[in-house]
Scaffold this motif. Structure first.
Motif, PDB file in Angstrom:
ATOM      1  N   GLY A 128     -53.994 -36.773 -36.855  1.00 36.32           N
ATOM      2  CA  GLY A 128     -53.366 -37.621 -35.525  1.00 36.32           C
ATOM      3  C   GLY A 128     -52.896 -36.475 -34.596  1.00 36.32           C
ATOM      4  N   MET A 129     -52.110 -35.792 -34.837  1.00 34.43           N
ATOM      5  CA  MET A 129     -51.387 -34.847 -34.166  1.00 34.43           C
ATOM      6  C   MET A 129     -52.130 -33.725 -33.423  1.00 34.43           C
ATOM      7  N   ALA A 130     -53.146 -33.316 -34.410  1.00 34.03           N
ATOM      8  CA  ALA A 130     -54.021 -32.371 -33.870  1.00 34.03           C
ATOM      9  C   ALA A 130     -55.145 -32.972 -32.813  1.00 34.03           C
ATOM     10  N   THR A 131     -55.501 -34.052 -33.269  1.00 40.71           N
ATOM     11  CA  THR A 131     -56.639 -34.724 -32.352  1.00 40.71           C
ATOM     12  C   THR A 131     -55.788 -35.040 -30.932  1.00 40.71           C
ATOM     13  N   GLY A 132     -54.522 -35.676 -31.058  1.00 43.36           N
ATOM     14  CA  GLY A 132     -53.847 -35.967 -29.637  1.00 43.36           C
ATOM     15  C   GLY A 132     -53.524 -34.613 -29.056  1.00 43.36           C
ATOM     16  N   PHE A 133     -53.406 -33.710 -29.532  1.00 44.17           N
ATOM     17  CA  PHE A 133     -52.896 -32.353 -29.027  1.00 44.17           C
ATOM     18  C   PHE A 133     -54.179 -31.879 -28.381  1.00 44.17           C
ATOM     19  N   ALA A 134     -55.189 -31.774 -28.918  1.00 49.19           N
ATOM     20  CA  ALA A 134     -56.449 -31.367 -28.476  1.00 49.19           C
ATOM     21  C   ALA A 134     -57.008 -32.120 -27.312  1.00 49.19           C
ATOM     22  N   THR A 135     -56.980 -33.572 -27.226  1.00 50.06           N
ATOM     23  CA  THR A 135     -57.298 -34.242 -26.252  1.00 50.06           C
ATOM     24  C   THR A 135     -56.122 -33.986 -25.060  1.00 50.06           C
ATOM     25  N   VAL A 136     -54.942 -33.708 -24.979  1.00 53.25           N
ATOM     26  CA  VAL A 136     -54.195 -33.543 -24.024  1.00 53.25           C
ATOM     27  C   VAL A 136     -54.445 -32.475 -23.535  1.00 53.25           C
ATOM     28  N   LEU A 137     -54.702 -31.239 -24.489  1.00 53.85           N
ATOM     29  CA  LEU A 137     -55.226 -29.895 -23.893  1.00 53.85           C
ATOM     30  C   LEU A 137     -56.506 -30.017 -22.919  1.00 53.85           C
ATOM     31  N   GLY A 138     -57.551 -30.830 -23.346  1.00 50.47           N
ATOM     32  CA  GLY A 138     -58.624 -30.950 -22.684  1.00 50.47           C
ATOM     33  C   GLY A 138     -58.509 -31.706 -21.189  1.00 50.47           C
ATOM     34  N   ILE A 139     -57.674 -32.923 -21.278  1.00 53.12           N
ATOM     35  CA  ILE A 139     -57.294 -33.477 -19.881  1.00 53.12           C
ATOM     36  C   ILE A 139     -56.458 -32.408 -19.024  1.00 53.12           C
ATOM     37  N   THR A 140     -55.637 -31.671 -19.576  1.00 51.01           N
ATOM     38  CA  THR A 140     -54.952 -30.818 -18.955  1.00 51.01           C
ATOM     39  C   THR A 140     -56.043 -29.830 -18.127  1.00 51.01           C
ATOM     40  N   ALA A 141     -56.848 -29.121 -19.149  1.00 56.53           N
ATOM     41  CA  ALA A 141     -58.031 -28.332 -18.548  1.00 56.53           C
ATOM     42  C   ALA A 141     -58.832 -28.828 -17.321  1.00 56.53           C
ATOM     43  N   THR A 142     -59.210 -30.229 -17.743  1.00 61.81           N
ATOM     44  CA  THR A 142     -59.853 -30.768 -16.658  1.00 61.81           C
ATOM     45  C   THR A 142     -58.877 -30.780 -15.140  1.00 61.81           C
TER      46      THR A 142
END
Length: 148
Positions: free
Chosen positions: A29-43
């Motif tokens: 869950g933490m890895a998925t959430g962190f990866a999603t936050v990184l993706g939104i930040t990159a966008t």
């Protein structure tokens, strides 16, 4: 001299299983959430409009928080703290609500149904372990697990 007691106390299987499931789901869950936050930040740094991603950001934050709660609950259970049962219980309840919401709100595909069924099966196992006598006795005794 005959020894009937083992030198090392045995690890209770239910406790180890619940710790493994809680920490495993928490890390995922933490890895998925962190990866999603990184993706939104990159966008967002690319200059695109991120307003459509607000719900995704909320889900990512929820995933990060729930993952941390599961890992903390697993650590508390390993250390046989009394707070372990409520922490893991709240996390399992929130995961169940999340899974049911995903079933109700997501588009129905083979992968989404399979993922939801497997998630609910794992949650049922976690709930059964959480309410088992072995886990309660482990917390009541207050003796932390030790690796051999």
């Amino acid at each position: 001299m005959r020894v009937t007691e083992p030198d090392h106390p045995t690890l209770p299987g239910a406790v180890v299983g619940l710790v493994a499931l809680a920490v495993g789901f928490g890390i995922i869950g933490m890895a998925t959430g962190f990866a999603t936050v990184l993706g939104i930040t990159a966008t967002a740094s690319g200059g695109d409009d991120v307003a459509p991603y607000a719900s995704m950001a909320a889900v990512a934050a929820f995933s990060l928080i729930l993952g941390a709660l599961l890992v903390a609950g697993g650590a508390l259970l390993w250390r046989a703290r009394r707070a372990a049962l409520p922490v893991v219980g709240v996390a399992v309840t929130l995961l169940a609500v999340s899974s049911v919401a995903r079933i109700a709100l997501d588009e129905v595909t083979f992968v989404s149904v399979l993922g939801s069924v497997l998630s609910l099966a794992a949650l049922v196992v976690m709930a059964m372990l959480l309410f088992s006598d072995t886990v309660r006795e482990h917390v009541r005794a207050g003796r932390p697990l030790r690796l051999r």
